[in-house]
Design a protein around this motif. Structure first.
Motif, mmCIF file in Angstrom:
data_model
loop_
_atom_site.group_PDB
_atom_site.id
_atom_site.type_symbol
_atom_site.label_atom_id
_atom_site.label_comp_id
_atom_site.label_asym_id
_atom_site.label_seq_id
_atom_site.Cartn_x
_atom_site.Cartn_y
_atom_site.Cartn_z
ATOM 1 N N UNK A 81 0.846 -1.200 0.000
ATOM 2 C CA UNK A 81 0.000 0.000 0.000
ATOM 3 C C UNK A 81 0.879 1.247 0.000
ATOM 4 N N UNK A 82 1.964 1.218 0.760
ATOM 5 C CA UNK A 82 2.881 2.359 0.805
ATOM 6 C C UNK A 82 3.496 2.626 -0.572
ATOM 7 N N UNK A 102 4.539 -5.031 -5.652
ATOM 8 C CA UNK A 102 3.944 -3.699 -5.552
ATOM 9 C C UNK A 102 4.944 -2.595 -5.887
ATOM 10 N N UNK A 103 6.217 -2.917 -5.828
ATOM 11 C CA UNK A 103 7.236 -1.939 -6.199
ATOM 12 C C UNK A 103 7.065 -1.502 -7.656
ATOM 13 N N UNK A 104 6.387 -2.322 -8.442
ATOM 14 C CA UNK A 104 6.144 -1.973 -9.846
ATOM 15 C C UNK A 104 5.206 -0.766 -9.978
ATOM 16 N N UNK A 105 4.572 -0.349 -8.904
ATOM 17 C CA UNK A 105 3.727 0.852 -8.941
ATOM 18 C C UNK A 105 4.555 2.084 -9.302
ATOM 19 N N UNK A 106 5.848 2.016 -9.067
ATOM 20 C CA UNK A 106 6.727 3.136 -9.392
ATOM 21 C C UNK A 106 6.938 3.293 -10.898
ATOM 22 N N UNK A 107 6.406 2.339 -11.666
ATOM 23 C CA UNK A 107 6.410 2.511 -13.123
ATOM 24 C C UNK A 107 5.576 3.718 -13.543
ATOM 25 N N UNK A 120 2.802 6.063 -2.410
ATOM 26 C CA UNK A 120 3.973 6.861 -2.790
ATOM 27 C C UNK A 120 3.987 7.178 -4.272
ATOM 28 N N UNK A 121 3.651 6.188 -5.078
ATOM 29 C CA UNK A 121 3.619 6.392 -6.531
ATOM 30 C C UNK A 121 2.533 7.393 -6.916
ATOM 31 N N UNK A 122 1.370 7.281 -6.308
ATOM 32 C CA UNK A 122 0.277 8.219 -6.592
ATOM 33 C C UNK A 122 0.678 9.629 -6.149
ATOM 34 N N UNK A 167 -0.302 1.611 -14.430
ATOM 35 C CA UNK A 167 -0.956 1.327 -13.150
ATOM 36 C C UNK A 167 -1.655 -0.026 -13.207
ATOM 37 N N UNK A 168 -2.345 -0.296 -14.318
ATOM 38 C CA UNK A 168 -3.001 -1.600 -14.472
ATOM 39 C C UNK A 168 -2.006 -2.748 -14.439
ATOM 40 N N UNK A 169 -0.862 -2.557 -15.091
ATOM 41 C CA UNK A 169 0.183 -3.579 -15.086
ATOM 42 C C UNK A 169 0.696 -3.811 -13.668
ATOM 43 N N UNK A 170 0.928 -2.719 -12.951
ATOM 44 C CA UNK A 170 1.418 -2.840 -11.573
ATOM 45 C C UNK A 170 0.402 -3.571 -10.694
ATOM 46 N N UNK A 171 -0.856 -3.227 -10.846
ATOM 47 C CA UNK A 171 -1.902 -3.907 -10.060
ATOM 48 C C UNK A 171 -1.981 -5.384 -10.427
#
Length: 173
Positions: free
Chosen positions: A7-8, A118-123, A12-14, A103-107
């Motif tokens: 979640x963090x 979840x670190x992929x959210x930084x994409x 953070x990415x958002x 974002x869809x890929x990261x999710x």
């Protein structure tokens, strides 16, 4: 504990994307102010005296003529600026789709591979930065080649048309 870290990463990415959006809006506002000052300076040189609110009312017809000639759709550089404006808008929409896709890929990666993905959210902020960098380079190239930012000539013609319409409404019949 893994879910908290996941979640963090997403929060953070958002947050990073929101900061980038604010910076982008500030950059756009700075460009608009710079462009307005440049236009005022150019008008002042063309008419031979400083342009301010007092002279705007008095010399409106002269300014409208100068602006009409400067931003005419007949000038090749203005046509290029108009085309660049369309490309700019398309790039912005494509950029939004790329961000949503990242974002869809990261999710999807998080859902299928576990919370450590979840670190992929930084994409998403990385994609945002790349889109922004390409957009800025494109805008600067357009300014270099045409003396206008993407879509500037079309916006100027629209603004001039609105000003002329307002002026005709205010003029006694």
């Amino acid at each position: 504990m893994d879910i908290v870290i996941a979640v963090a990463h997403y929060l953070g990415a958002v947050f990073a994307v929101i900061v980038l959006l604010v910076l982008s809006l500030a950059f756009d506002a700075w460009i608009a102010l710079k462009d307005e000052k440049s236009l005022t300076d150019e008008l002042s040189l063309a008419v031979g005296h400083p342009v301010d609110n007092a002279t705007l009312d008095r010399d409106f017809a002269d300014y409208a003529k100068i602006l009409g000639e400067r931003y005419s759709a007949e000038l090749f550089r203005n046509r290029i600026s108009d085309l660049a404006g369309i490309i700019w808008q398309a790039w912005n929409w494509l950029g939004l789709l790329l961000q949503i896709g990242a974002l869809g890929l990261a999710l999807w990666l998080t859902a299928t591979s576990g919370s450590e993905a979840a670190v992929s959210a930084w994409l998403v902020p990385i994609v945002t930065i790349l889109i922004w960098a390409v957009a800025i380079m494109f805008a600067m190239l357009c300014k270099l080649l045409t003396g206008r930012y993407p879509g500037q000539a079309k916006r100027a013609r629209q603004n001039l048309a609105e000003l002329l319409a307002k002026a005709s409404e205010l003029r006694p019949a």
